[in-house]
Design a protein around this motif. Sequence first.
Motif, mmCIF file in Angstrom:
data_model
loop_
_atom_site.group_PDB
_atom_site.id
_atom_site.type_symbol
_atom_site.label_atom_id
_atom_site.label_comp_id
_atom_site.label_asym_id
_atom_site.label_seq_id
_atom_site.Cartn_x
_atom_site.Cartn_y
_atom_site.Cartn_z
ATOM 1 N N UNK A 105 -4.837 18.980 2.971
ATOM 2 C CA UNK A 105 -4.171 17.705 2.701
ATOM 3 C C UNK A 105 -4.837 16.574 3.478
ATOM 4 N N UNK A 106 -5.210 16.846 4.716
ATOM 5 C CA UNK A 106 -5.918 15.834 5.504
ATOM 6 C C UNK A 106 -7.274 15.513 4.877
ATOM 7 N N UNK A 107 -7.939 16.520 4.330
ATOM 8 C CA UNK A 107 -9.237 16.297 3.690
ATOM 9 C C UNK A 107 -9.089 15.426 2.441
ATOM 10 N N UNK A 108 -8.023 15.656 1.680
ATOM 11 C CA UNK A 108 -7.791 14.828 0.495
ATOM 12 C C UNK A 108 -7.583 13.370 0.885
ATOM 13 N N UNK A 109 -6.872 13.150 1.980
ATOM 14 C CA UNK A 109 -6.631 11.784 2.443
ATOM 15 C C UNK A 109 -7.887 11.180 3.070
ATOM 16 N N UNK A 110 -8.683 11.996 3.723
ATOM 17 C CA UNK A 110 -9.964 11.511 4.252
ATOM 18 C C UNK A 110 -10.845 11.021 3.105
ATOM 19 N N UNK A 111 -10.851 11.764 2.021
ATOM 20 C CA UNK A 111 -11.627 11.338 0.862
ATOM 21 C C UNK A 111 -11.104 10.020 0.313
ATOM 22 N N UNK A 112 -9.794 9.905 0.180
ATOM 23 C CA UNK A 112 -9.202 8.701 -0.394
ATOM 24 C C UNK A 112 -9.418 7.472 0.483
ATOM 25 N N UNK A 113 -9.235 7.635 1.776
ATOM 26 C CA UNK A 113 -9.283 6.487 2.677
ATOM 27 C C UNK A 113 -10.695 6.147 3.159
ATOM 28 N N UNK A 114 -11.550 7.158 3.282
ATOM 29 C CA UNK A 114 -12.828 6.950 3.980
ATOM 30 C C UNK A 114 -14.031 7.188 3.079
#
Length: 222
Positions: A105-114
């Motif tokens: 889940x953190x990786x999915x958000x890293x992709x979205x935000x960064x």
Amino acid sequence: MITLHHCHQTRSMRTLWLLHELDVEFQLRVRPFDRSLRDPEYLSLNPAGRVPALEIDGEVIWETGAITEVLCERFADRGLGRPPGDIDRPDFLVWLHFAETISQHAAALTQQHIVIYEDAMRSPTVMKIEAKRLEKCFAAIEARLSTPLENRDYLLTSGFSAADISVGQAVYMARHFARLDPFPEVARWYAQITERETFANALPPAGAELLYDREFYPPWPE
């Protein structure tokens, strides 16, 4: 000789933390978090083109859960694993691999935000859903640490283990997208385990290029 291939602020940090905790000799090869991970030379170590890759005893291991299990078995005298037959073995395995649930889940958000640079390519819906999923993960840890027996210091009844390292590192990444404030036991546990010198040794050194350039990324748009 042990060699760890590592990128700052990624899953490989949990292997780096574990190696410091085991107090064993190893070489660290820091790699940039870029397309060079797709180079044939590195793909021969990790065919997924990701970190970590751990070279040990002439073999290469490249999944963090597997790496943790192998290292804990290889250095069983350090007491960071729980061997077959140990009463805490099932819980050890559950929490060890739950770290990857948090990390996805953190990786999915890293992709979205960064990783995605253009707002038009980002999904506010995905950001909000994945942040809520991280909160669900935090709630699961909160429940574990708030058992009727006592407020646990660690995830396992028998004390600190590699499960705390794996989940703790996953929380280190996830807290960039979900706040710990609503989860007091998680916040207490996280503060305690990250006071360890071994955690500090696994952090990016001063001046290193960081993946995260801010402490918290709120769901977008607010």
